[in-house]
Design an enzyme around this catalytic site. Sequence first.
Site, PDB file in Angstrom:
ATOM      1  N   GLU A 124     -25.309  38.704  -7.969  1.00  0.00           N
ATOM      2  CA  GLU A 124     -24.164  38.960  -8.830  1.00  0.00           C
ATOM      3  C   GLU A 124     -22.854  38.779  -8.053  1.00  0.00           C
ATOM      4  O   GLU A 124     -22.754  39.140  -6.894  1.00  0.00           O
ATOM      5  CB  GLU A 124     -24.244  40.385  -9.375  1.00  0.00           C
ATOM      6  CG  GLU A 124     -25.443  40.551 -10.291  1.00  0.00           C
ATOM      7  CD  GLU A 124     -25.497  41.910 -10.976  1.00  0.00           C
ATOM      8  OE1 GLU A 124     -25.778  41.931 -12.175  1.00  0.00           O
ATOM      9  OE2 GLU A 124     -25.263  42.937 -10.317  1.00  0.00           O
ATOM     10  N   CYS A 137     -15.343  39.207  -5.654  1.00  0.00           N
ATOM     11  CA  CYS A 137     -16.204  40.076  -4.852  1.00  0.00           C
ATOM     12  C   CYS A 137     -17.533  39.343  -4.646  1.00  0.00           C
ATOM     13  O   CYS A 137     -18.281  39.124  -5.589  1.00  0.00           O
ATOM     14  CB  CYS A 137     -16.395  41.390  -5.597  1.00  0.00           C
ATOM     15  SG  CYS A 137     -17.388  42.548  -4.700  1.00  0.00           S
ATOM     16  N   CYS A 144     -30.366  44.946   0.004  1.00  0.00           N
ATOM     17  CA  CYS A 144     -29.751  45.411   1.249  1.00  0.00           C
ATOM     18  C   CYS A 144     -30.803  46.177   2.033  1.00  0.00           C
ATOM     19  O   CYS A 144     -31.612  46.889   1.440  1.00  0.00           O
ATOM     20  CB  CYS A 144     -28.561  46.326   0.912  1.00  0.00           C
ATOM     21  SG  CYS A 144     -27.552  46.744   2.338  1.00  0.00           S
ATOM     22  N   CYS A 148     -27.742  53.385   1.624  1.00  0.00           N
ATOM     23  CA  CYS A 148     -26.686  54.374   1.382  1.00  0.00           C
ATOM     24  C   CYS A 148     -27.031  55.072   0.067  1.00  0.00           C
ATOM     25  O   CYS A 148     -27.326  54.411  -0.940  1.00  0.00           O
ATOM     26  CB  CYS A 148     -25.330  53.694   1.319  1.00  0.00           C
ATOM     27  SG  CYS A 148     -24.997  52.759   2.833  1.00  0.00           S
ATOM     28  N   CYS A 151     -25.357  54.268  -3.431  1.00  0.00           N
ATOM     29  CA  CYS A 151     -25.134  52.851  -3.772  1.00  0.00           C
ATOM     30  C   CYS A 151     -26.347  52.280  -4.501  1.00  0.00           C
ATOM     31  O   CYS A 151     -27.470  52.410  -4.036  1.00  0.00           O
ATOM     32  CB  CYS A 151     -24.869  52.062  -2.486  1.00  0.00           C
ATOM     33  SG  CYS A 151     -24.772  50.275  -2.746  1.00  0.00           S
ATOM     34  N   GLY A 208     -25.210  43.647  -0.410  1.00  0.00           N
ATOM     35  CA  GLY A 208     -25.637  43.362   0.956  1.00  0.00           C
ATOM     36  C   GLY A 208     -24.657  43.752   2.033  1.00  0.00           C
ATOM     37  O   GLY A 208     -23.496  44.076   1.771  1.00  0.00           O
ATOM     38  N   GLU A 209     -25.159  43.722   3.262  1.00  0.00           N
ATOM     39  CA  GLU A 209     -24.350  44.068   4.434  1.00  0.00           C
ATOM     40  C   GLU A 209     -24.003  42.757   5.158  1.00  0.00           C
ATOM     41  O   GLU A 209     -24.869  42.150   5.800  1.00  0.00           O
ATOM     42  CB  GLU A 209     -25.155  45.023   5.340  1.00  0.00           C
ATOM     43  CG  GLU A 209     -24.571  45.239   6.712  1.00  0.00           C
ATOM     44  CD  GLU A 209     -23.096  45.598   6.712  1.00  0.00           C
ATOM     45  OE1 GLU A 209     -22.709  46.619   6.113  1.00  0.00           O
ATOM     46  OE2 GLU A 209     -22.304  44.838   7.318  1.00  0.00           O
ATOM     47  N   SER A 240     -16.199  43.760   4.344  1.00  0.00           N
ATOM     48  CA  SER A 240     -16.486  45.198   4.371  1.00  0.00           C
ATOM     49  C   SER A 240     -17.839  45.439   5.021  1.00  0.00           C
ATOM     50  O   SER A 240     -18.831  44.786   4.690  1.00  0.00           O
ATOM     51  CB  SER A 240     -16.510  45.728   2.933  1.00  0.00           C
ATOM     52  OG  SER A 240     -16.913  47.079   2.932  1.00  0.00           O
ATOM     53  N   LEU A 263     -16.445  54.106   5.096  1.00  0.00           N
ATOM     54  CA  LEU A 263     -16.488  55.322   5.915  1.00  0.00           C
ATOM     55  C   LEU A 263     -17.199  56.457   5.170  1.00  0.00           C
ATOM     56  O   LEU A 263     -18.239  56.946   5.598  1.00  0.00           O
ATOM     57  CB  LEU A 263     -15.053  55.714   6.297  1.00  0.00           C
ATOM     58  CG  LEU A 263     -14.933  56.820   7.321  1.00  0.00           C
ATOM     59  CD1 LEU A 263     -15.499  56.391   8.660  1.00  0.00           C
ATOM     60  CD2 LEU A 263     -13.469  57.239   7.473  1.00  0.00           C
ATOM     61  N   HIS A 264     -16.595  56.909   4.107  1.00  0.00           N
ATOM     62  CA  HIS A 264     -17.197  57.859   3.150  1.00  0.00           C
ATOM     63  C   HIS A 264     -17.468  59.275   3.656  1.00  0.00           C
ATOM     64  O   HIS A 264     -17.732  60.165   2.839  1.00  0.00           O
ATOM     65  CB  HIS A 264     -18.499  57.307   2.550  1.00  0.00           C
ATOM     66  CG  HIS A 264     -18.352  55.930   1.980  1.00  0.00           C
ATOM     67  ND1 HIS A 264     -17.288  55.543   1.202  1.00  0.00           N
ATOM     68  CD2 HIS A 264     -19.150  54.833   2.085  1.00  0.00           C
ATOM     69  CE1 HIS A 264     -17.433  54.273   0.856  1.00  0.00           C
ATOM     70  NE2 HIS A 264     -18.541  53.833   1.384  1.00  0.00           N
ATOM     71  N   ASN A 339     -18.712  55.328  -8.761  1.00  0.00           N
ATOM     72  CA  ASN A 339     -19.169  54.658  -9.986  1.00  0.00           C
ATOM     73  C   ASN A 339     -20.625  54.998 -10.224  1.00  0.00           C
ATOM     74  O   ASN A 339     -21.475  54.674  -9.396  1.00  0.00           O
ATOM     75  CB  ASN A 339     -19.016  53.139  -9.838  1.00  0.00           C
ATOM     76  CG  ASN A 339     -17.557  52.737  -9.763  1.00  0.00           C
ATOM     77  OD1 ASN A 339     -16.754  53.069 -10.629  1.00  0.00           O
ATOM     78  ND2 ASN A 339     -17.189  52.049  -8.692  1.00  0.00           N
ATOM     79  N   CYS A 382     -17.735  48.737  -7.885  1.00  0.00           N
ATOM     80  CA  CYS A 382     -18.268  48.899  -6.524  1.00  0.00           C
ATOM     81  C   CYS A 382     -19.570  49.664  -6.550  1.00  0.00           C
ATOM     82  O   CYS A 382     -19.658  50.730  -7.140  1.00  0.00           O
ATOM     83  CB  CYS A 382     -17.350  49.745  -5.665  1.00  0.00           C
ATOM     84  SG  CYS A 382     -15.762  49.079  -5.394  1.00  0.00           S
TER      85      CYS A 382
HETATM   86  N1  SAH Z   1     -22.488  46.615   2.510  1.00  0.00           N
HETATM   87  C1  SAH Z   1     -21.102  46.542   2.708  1.00  0.00           C
HETATM   88  C2  SAH Z   1     -20.447  45.765   1.613  1.00  0.00           C
HETATM   89  C3  SAH Z   1     -20.568  46.391   0.236  1.00  0.00           C
HETATM   90  S1  SAH Z   1     -18.993  46.895  -0.176  1.00  0.00           S
HETATM   91  C4  SAH Z   1     -20.516  47.917   2.821  1.00  0.00           C
HETATM   92  O1  SAH Z   1     -21.221  48.869   2.554  1.00  0.00           O
HETATM   93  O2  SAH Z   1     -19.371  48.009   3.246  1.00  0.00           O
HETATM   94  C5  SAH Z   1     -19.154  47.906  -1.497  1.00  0.00           C
HETATM   95  C6  SAH Z   1     -18.308  49.134  -1.325  1.00  0.00           C
HETATM   96  O3  SAH Z   1     -18.543  49.997  -2.428  1.00  0.00           O
HETATM   97  C7  SAH Z   1     -18.684  49.906  -0.081  1.00  0.00           C
HETATM   98  O4  SAH Z   1     -17.596  50.584   0.456  1.00  0.00           O
HETATM   99  C8  SAH Z   1     -19.679  50.889  -0.653  1.00  0.00           C
HETATM  100  O5  SAH Z   1     -19.871  51.968   0.188  1.00  0.00           O
HETATM  101  C9  SAH Z   1     -19.006  51.245  -1.949  1.00  0.00           C
HETATM  102  N2  SAH Z   1     -19.928  51.811  -2.930  1.00  0.00           N
HETATM  103  C10 SAH Z   1     -21.268  51.719  -2.962  1.00  0.00           C
HETATM  104  N3  SAH Z   1     -21.757  52.379  -4.032  1.00  0.00           N
HETATM  105  C11 SAH Z   1     -20.701  52.874  -4.697  1.00  0.00           C
HETATM  106  C12 SAH Z   1     -20.568  53.592  -5.918  1.00  0.00           C
HETATM  107  N4  SAH Z   1     -21.625  53.907  -6.640  1.00  0.00           N
HETATM  108  N5  SAH Z   1     -19.332  53.931  -6.324  1.00  0.00           N
HETATM  109  C13 SAH Z   1     -18.250  53.538  -5.599  1.00  0.00           C
HETATM  110  N6  SAH Z   1     -18.320  52.854  -4.466  1.00  0.00           N
HETATM  111  C14 SAH Z   1     -19.530  52.503  -4.011  1.00  0.00           C
HETATM  112 FE1  SF4 Z   2     -24.827  50.656   1.934  1.00  0.00          FE
HETATM  113 FE2  SF4 Z   2     -23.222  48.548   1.516  1.00  0.00          FE
HETATM  114 FE3  SF4 Z   2     -25.903  48.245   1.546  1.00  0.00          FE
HETATM  115 FE4  SF4 Z   2     -24.753  49.541  -0.482  1.00  0.00          FE
HETATM  116  S1  SF4 Z   2     -24.487  47.373   0.041  1.00  0.00           S
HETATM  117  S2  SF4 Z   2     -26.598  50.166   0.652  1.00  0.00           S
HETATM  118  S3  SF4 Z   2     -23.048  50.549   0.540  1.00  0.00           S
HETATM  119  S4  SF4 Z   2     -24.586  48.888   3.249  1.00  0.00           S
END
Ligand code: SAH
Ligand code: SF4
Length: 412
Positions: A124, A137, A144, A148, A151, A208-209, A240, A263-264, A339, A382
């Site tokens: 997507e 995006c 992934c 997390c 996510c 993905g990362e 990111s 960071l979170h 979200n 996100c």
């Molecule tokens: N894997 C990379 C790139 C994904 S970026 C990373 O984690 O940075 C997507 C962003 O949305 C990241 O900051 C992720 O932590 C955040 N994210 C993931 N799930 C989310 C959710 N349910 N609501 C809001 N932000 C979220």
């Molecule tokens: Fe974590 Fe980013 Fe992978 Fe989602 S896409 S699991 S936020 S590393």
Amino acid sequence: MSVLEASAGLVIKKPMVANIDLLDGKPSLIGITREEMAEALMDIGVPQKQAKMRVSQLWNWLYVRGVSDFDHMTNVAKDLREKLKTHFTIARPEIVEEQVSNDGTRKWLMRFPPRGAGRPVEIETVYIPEEGRGTLCISSQVGCTLTCSFCHTGTQRLVRNLTAEEILAQLLVARDRLGDFPDREAPQGTIMPAEGRKVSNIVMMGMGEPLYNFEHVKTALLIATDGDGLSLSKRRVTLSTSGVVPEIFRTGEEIGVMLAISLHAVRDELRDMLVPINKKYPLKELIDACRNYPGVSNARRITFEYVMLKDVNDSLEDAKMLTQLLKGVPAKINLIPFNPWPGTNYQCSDWEQIEKFADFINHAGYASPIRTPRGRDILAACGQLKSESERMRKTERMAFEAMMIANHGADD
Ligand code: SAH
Ligand code: SF4
């Protein structure tokens, strides 16, 4: 109907039938470096002394004009075009589904052909139009490996890394669909002016990362920012990462794009739970890597993303620790309202609490915009992305490969 006329809520779905043309397994000329393209051309008999000139021509057709059919390359001799067609492809992936949110956000589900072994994968890509800019995006992996806990992508196991072609194709498809390439009739060399472009910014924030797929992401982003092609400014490209510390320095040095950190949480104990890669690379190492990010300055700040989870990480004590943690790092903080997605146990912080948190950070001198959720109604916000592509079992893969061979036989 063209997608530009599409109205909110519209879904265009294509049947899930394998497209035999896409199964031809020819290597693509998209997403390879100039040097690799020169090699590829010489391999099919282009004389070495012509190779550089041919690469420039192709580069212009592919990345300035956005063509996806060799026959449109009118200044390339017909016999060379035929040869190119025999050996290579420049076809786009299939758009399986296109959704338009009430707020104008668009989400595409794209299917990539298998190119060799494996079966097609689906990913997507999301386009977010805003006043004065449009952000795409982009995904870097199918699924992934990280998990997390907040996510949606993290609930899908890694299917595979995307190739540089697949990463770049997301930008090309978006530009096709949004009318962001010059008309075919426009004079040769016409480049869409940077101000008028629909896609002005890229964020590697899809599925993905990206730093677990470093080489492919690097190749794709260097092509996206190449001044003789797609020519996006590196300042308008943000990568990111959840915190793959060993690759952060290289990202600045070898790709040179803007950095965002997911960071979170500001305490290792909590971050270990929310962003499990923290167990491997804890906060201190992560923040040190940010301090040493090549090119970081007050004019080129690192973005710290902070998802607002009710009663988990949203207290004013957390806000205070956040400002302390980032002392001395040129930073901006992006607060992301959580979200929701089907099956999650987390809730988004109350709006009042998000504002209090943001005020605290602002008073400490940090810009801390609250990211307006976009495209929630089509699960495009996100962390909501997830594809149906599953990891393939060996027996399935063999059956699929057999089908491809059969298709080829029937095609020839
Ligand atoms: N894997 C990379 C790139 C994904 S970026 C990373 O984690 O940075 C997507 C962003 O949305 C990241 O900051 C992720 O932590 C955040 N994210 C993931 N799930 C989310 C959710 N349910 N609501 C809001 N932000 C979220
Ligand atoms: Fe974590 Fe980013 Fe992978 Fe989602 S896409 S699991 S936020 S590393």
